[in-house]
Motif scaffolding. Structure first.
Motif, PDB file in Angstrom:
ATOM      1  N   PHE A 159     -10.714  -4.721  21.755  1.00  0.00           N
ATOM      2  CA  PHE A 159     -12.022  -5.197  21.539  1.00  0.00           C
ATOM      3  C   PHE A 159     -12.601  -3.538  21.329  1.00  0.00           C
ATOM      4  CE2 PHE A 159     -12.011  -8.433  24.005  1.00  0.00           C
ATOM      5  CZ  PHE A 159     -11.867  -9.447  23.141  1.00  0.00           C
ATOM      6  N   GLY A 160     -12.865  -2.192  22.078  1.00  0.00           N
ATOM      7  CA  GLY A 160     -13.235  -0.978  21.331  1.00  0.00           C
ATOM      8  C   GLY A 160     -12.591  -0.116  20.456  1.00  0.00           C
ATOM      9  N   LEU A 161     -11.703  -0.712  19.601  1.00  0.00           N
ATOM     10  CA  LEU A 161     -10.686   0.252  18.869  1.00  0.00           C
ATOM     11  C   LEU A 161     -10.227  -1.135  17.515  1.00  0.00           C
ATOM     12  CD1 LEU A 161      -8.386   2.327  21.505  1.00  0.00           C
ATOM     13  CD2 LEU A 161      -9.649   3.169  20.066  1.00  0.00           C
ATOM     14  N   ASP A 162     -10.756  -2.472  17.458  1.00  0.00           N
ATOM     15  CA  ASP A 162     -10.611  -2.807  17.135  1.00  0.00           C
ATOM     16  C   ASP A 162      -8.580  -3.381  16.683  1.00  0.00           C
ATOM     17  OD1 ASP A 162     -13.197  -3.954  16.627  1.00  0.00           O
ATOM     18  OD2 ASP A 162     -13.478  -2.219  15.092  1.00  0.00           O
ATOM     19  N   PHE A 163      -8.083  -3.781  18.122  1.00  0.00           N
ATOM     20  CA  PHE A 163      -6.938  -3.482  17.716  1.00  0.00           C
ATOM     21  C   PHE A 163      -6.523  -5.131  17.654  1.00  0.00           C
ATOM     22  CE2 PHE A 163      -2.416  -4.973  19.367  1.00  0.00           C
ATOM     23  CZ  PHE A 163      -1.539  -3.985  19.171  1.00  0.00           C
ATOM     24  N   PRO A 164      -5.637  -5.623  16.610  1.00  0.00           N
ATOM     25  CA  PRO A 164      -4.652  -4.444  15.985  1.00  0.00           C
ATOM     26  C   PRO A 164      -5.797  -4.081  14.651  1.00  0.00           C
ATOM     27  CG  PRO A 164      -4.536  -6.532  15.473  1.00  0.00           C
ATOM     28  CD  PRO A 164      -5.087  -6.705  16.589  1.00  0.00           C
ATOM     29  N   PRO A 165      -5.500  -3.155  14.168  1.00  0.00           N
ATOM     30  CA  PRO A 165      -5.866  -2.342  13.084  1.00  0.00           C
ATOM     31  C   PRO A 165      -5.478  -2.982  11.872  1.00  0.00           C
ATOM     32  CG  PRO A 165      -4.025  -1.353  13.233  1.00  0.00           C
ATOM     33  CD  PRO A 165      -3.904  -2.286  14.471  1.00  0.00           C
ATOM     34  N   GLU A 166      -6.449  -3.142  11.291  1.00  0.00           N
ATOM     35  CA  GLU A 166      -6.822  -3.896   9.461  1.00  0.00           C
ATOM     36  C   GLU A 166      -5.807  -3.040   9.193  1.00  0.00           C
ATOM     37  OE1 GLU A 166      -9.870  -3.577   7.697  1.00  0.00           O
ATOM     38  OE2 GLU A 166     -11.520  -4.871   9.809  1.00  0.00           O
ATOM     39  N   PRO A 167      -4.834  -3.590   7.753  1.00  0.00           N
ATOM     40  CA  PRO A 167      -4.075  -3.411   6.935  1.00  0.00           C
ATOM     41  C   PRO A 167      -4.151  -2.267   6.149  1.00  0.00           C
ATOM     42  CG  PRO A 167      -4.245  -5.978   6.632  1.00  0.00           C
ATOM     43  CD  PRO A 167      -5.069  -5.279   7.697  1.00  0.00           C
ATOM     44  N   GLY A 168      -3.871  -1.126   6.001  1.00  0.00           N
ATOM     45  CA  GLY A 168      -4.849   0.041   5.579  1.00  0.00           C
ATOM     46  C   GLY A 168      -4.870   1.014   5.875  1.00  0.00           C
ATOM     47  N   ARG A 169      -5.071   0.843   6.784  1.00  0.00           N
ATOM     48  CA  ARG A 169      -6.156   1.665   7.814  1.00  0.00           C
ATOM     49  C   ARG A 169      -5.334   2.056   9.083  1.00  0.00           C
ATOM     50  NH1 ARG A 169     -10.181   0.438  10.578  1.00  0.00           N
ATOM     51  NH2 ARG A 169     -11.471   2.634  10.087  1.00  0.00           N
ATOM     52  N   ARG A 170      -4.239   1.488   9.469  1.00  0.00           N
ATOM     53  CA  ARG A 170      -3.023   2.240  10.494  1.00  0.00           C
ATOM     54  C   ARG A 170      -3.410   3.981  10.927  1.00  0.00           C
ATOM     55  NH1 ARG A 170       0.295   0.446  13.838  1.00  0.00           N
ATOM     56  NH2 ARG A 170       1.094   2.453  15.029  1.00  0.00           N
ATOM     57  N   TRP A 212     -10.972  -2.646  26.448  1.00  0.00           N
ATOM     58  CA  TRP A 212     -11.506  -1.687  25.781  1.00  0.00           C
ATOM     59  C   TRP A 212     -10.572  -1.373  25.109  1.00  0.00           C
ATOM     60  CZ3 TRP A 212      -8.444   2.708  25.027  1.00  0.00           C
ATOM     61  CH2 TRP A 212      -6.793   2.739  26.169  1.00  0.00           C
ATOM     62  N   PHE A 213      -8.651  -1.574  25.101  1.00  0.00           N
ATOM     63  CA  PHE A 213      -8.636  -1.369  23.854  1.00  0.00           C
ATOM     64  C   PHE A 213      -8.263  -2.911  22.402  1.00  0.00           C
ATOM     65  CE2 PHE A 213      -3.915  -1.133  21.892  1.00  0.00           C
ATOM     66  CZ  PHE A 213      -3.273  -0.072  21.663  1.00  0.00           C
ATOM     67  N   ARG A 244       2.337  13.569  21.684  1.00  0.00           N
ATOM     68  CA  ARG A 244       3.482  12.600  21.937  1.00  0.00           C
ATOM     69  C   ARG A 244       3.577  11.277  23.300  1.00  0.00           C
ATOM     70  NH1 ARG A 244       6.604  17.229  19.529  1.00  0.00           N
ATOM     71  NH2 ARG A 244       6.293  17.744  21.947  1.00  0.00           N
ATOM     72  N   VAL A 245       2.484  12.183  23.869  1.00  0.00           N
ATOM     73  CA  VAL A 245       1.799  11.686  25.410  1.00  0.00           C
ATOM     74  C   VAL A 245       1.875  10.578  24.606  1.00  0.00           C
ATOM     75  CG1 VAL A 245       1.396  10.983  27.770  1.00  0.00           C
ATOM     76  CG2 VAL A 245       2.844  13.338  27.065  1.00  0.00           C
ATOM     77  N   LEU A 246       0.044  10.382  24.046  1.00  0.00           N
ATOM     78  CA  LEU A 246      -0.797   9.249  23.740  1.00  0.00           C
ATOM     79  C   LEU A 246      -0.063   8.821  23.237  1.00  0.00           C
ATOM     80  CD1 LEU A 246      -3.781  11.547  23.101  1.00  0.00           C
ATOM     81  CD2 LEU A 246      -3.708  10.694  25.159  1.00  0.00           C
ATOM     82  N   ASP A 247       0.699   9.297  21.987  1.00  0.00           N
ATOM     83  CA  ASP A 247       1.447   7.916  21.182  1.00  0.00           C
ATOM     84  C   ASP A 247       2.040   7.148  21.840  1.00  0.00           C
ATOM     85  OD1 ASP A 247      -0.144   9.074  18.823  1.00  0.00           O
ATOM     86  OD2 ASP A 247       1.594  10.167  18.209  1.00  0.00           O
ATOM     87  N   ASP A 248       2.778   7.334  22.380  1.00  0.00           N
ATOM     88  CA  ASP A 248       3.659   6.684  23.660  1.00  0.00           C
ATOM     89  C   ASP A 248       2.525   5.618  24.353  1.00  0.00           C
ATOM     90  OD1 ASP A 248       5.977   5.927  24.971  1.00  0.00           O
ATOM     91  OD2 ASP A 248       5.122   6.339  26.290  1.00  0.00           O
ATOM     92  N   LEU A 249       1.552   5.658  24.999  1.00  0.00           N
ATOM     93  CA  LEU A 249       0.544   5.627  25.668  1.00  0.00           C
ATOM     94  C   LEU A 249      -0.060   4.258  24.492  1.00  0.00           C
ATOM     95  CD1 LEU A 249      -1.500   7.877  27.786  1.00  0.00           C
ATOM     96  CD2 LEU A 249       0.252   5.751  28.571  1.00  0.00           C
ATOM     97  N   ILE A 250      -0.563   4.434  23.534  1.00  0.00           N
ATOM     98  CA  ILE A 250      -0.989   3.693  22.717  1.00  0.00           C
ATOM     99  C   ILE A 250      -0.079   2.240  22.392  1.00  0.00           C
ATOM    100  CG2 ILE A 250      -1.576   3.968  20.203  1.00  0.00           C
ATOM    101  CD1 ILE A 250      -3.374   6.590  20.382  1.00  0.00           C
ATOM    102  N   ASP A 251       1.704   2.555  21.702  1.00  0.00           N
ATOM    103  CA  ASP A 251       2.569   1.977  22.046  1.00  0.00           C
ATOM    104  C   ASP A 251       2.918   1.094  22.535  1.00  0.00           C
ATOM    105  OD1 ASP A 251       4.521   1.426  19.876  1.00  0.00           O
ATOM    106  OD2 ASP A 251       5.642   1.149  21.636  1.00  0.00           O
ATOM    107  N   ARG A 252       2.582   1.249  23.853  1.00  0.00           N
ATOM    108  CA  ARG A 252       2.924   0.517  25.002  1.00  0.00           C
ATOM    109  C   ARG A 252       1.339  -0.512  25.355  1.00  0.00           C
ATOM    110  NH1 ARG A 252       4.778   5.031  30.039  1.00  0.00           N
ATOM    111  NH2 ARG A 252       4.906   2.855  31.124  1.00  0.00           N
ATOM    112  N   TYR A 253       0.579   0.286  25.066  1.00  0.00           N
ATOM    113  CA  TYR A 253      -0.393  -0.572  25.165  1.00  0.00           C
ATOM    114  C   TYR A 253      -0.267  -2.348  24.622  1.00  0.00           C
ATOM    115  CZ  TYR A 253      -3.685   1.914  28.563  1.00  0.00           C
ATOM    116  OH  TYR A 253      -3.974   2.378  29.807  1.00  0.00           O
TER     117      TYR A 253
END
Length: 261
Positions: free
Chosen positions: A226-237, A223-224, A205-214
């Motif tokens: 380009f490293g994670l290819d944000f935002p995710p492509e449709p259907g790959r969330r 790193w968020f 839950r802590v990590l999900d909250d951080l991901i949402d804030r980023y």
């Protein structure tokens, strides 16, 4: 009669004031240290610039590390959760290795099959013996001889079946022993393992909250983004969220063990 020239004072006759005045005159006659030209008075010369410091002083702070993101900071509560997870992982890694579940299931199945086969042979032997015990069996010699032959074969078969069942039970016993030793170890450390599971759920839950804030930042870190290819492509969330959790876990755990100089 011509006047005699003034006599040069002897060194012993020079006063302190005269000596200072003579030194000042000699200094005024020196070349200018800035332009190299001779000048009688350098009082109007611009002041020399202060020397530039090429090497930082020993007391000056020196830090070439980039400023840390406030979201990268880990508070005491999160550190405690990570310690619970690490302790549970250490306990789980030290647990005795368990048997292959497929081998244990196969041994259980083979043992049951051997037991059922032995019971069938014993039931056939009992039925044959009852048929031979009847007086009417002597009236049919060929049938009685066939019963005797089947009885002899079944008695040999029940011995072989019992031996095979014993071997299979031995294998099953060893596999069960390994499984029981592992189960006993896990039971003895159940509190630590349960605490680690609960802490892992809370950290998710802590990590999900951080991901949402980023993800809500106008300019997420490189790193968020380009490293994670944000935002995710449709259907790959779902796949992207699993990858983001893994990356965040690695970053947070690396920060826990980073030495602060």
């Amino acid at each position: 009669m011509a006047a005699e020239p003034a006599s040069t004072p002897l060194p012993s006759q020079v006063t302190a004031a005269q000596l200072i005045g003579e030194l000042s005159r000699l200094v005024r006659q020196l070349p200018c240290p800035h332009c190299g030209q001779e000048a009688a008075d350098h009082g109007d010369a611009p002041p020399s610039p202060p020397p530039q410091t090429l090497v930082p002083a020993a007391r000056e702070p020196y830090d070439d590390t980039p400023p840390r993101d406030p979201l990268d900071e880990i508070d005491d509560e999160e550190r405690w959760l990570w310690r619970l997870v690490e302790e549970a992982e250490r306990v789980a890694a030290a647990a005795p290795a368990g048997p292959d579940p497929r081998q244990l299931a196969l041994a259980e199945q083979r043992c049951q099959e051997a037991f059922e086969a032995e019971q069938k042979v014993r039931a056939r032997i009992q039925a044959t013996q009852q048929a031979l015990a009847q007086p009417s069996s002597w009236l049919r010699p060929r049938h009685r001889a066939a019963l005797v032959r089947h009885l002899r074969e079944d008695r040999a078969a029940v011995v072989l079946t019992a031996i095979q069942r014993g071997r299979i039970e031995e294998i099953r016993g060893r596999l069960r022993g390994v499984a029981e030793r592992r189960a006993a170890y896990l039971t003895a450390h159940r509190t630590t393992l349960e605490a680690g599971r609960n802490a892992r759920d809370e950290l998710t839950r802590v990590l999900d909250d951080l991901i949402d804030r980023y993800s809500r930042m106008p300019q997420p870190p490189a790193w968020f983004r380009f490293g994670l290819d944000f935002p995710p492509e449709p259907g790959r969330r779902r796949e992207w969220l699993d990858q983001a959790r893994e990356t965040m876990t690695q970053r947070r755990r690396a920060s826990l063990h980073r030495l602060v100089l």
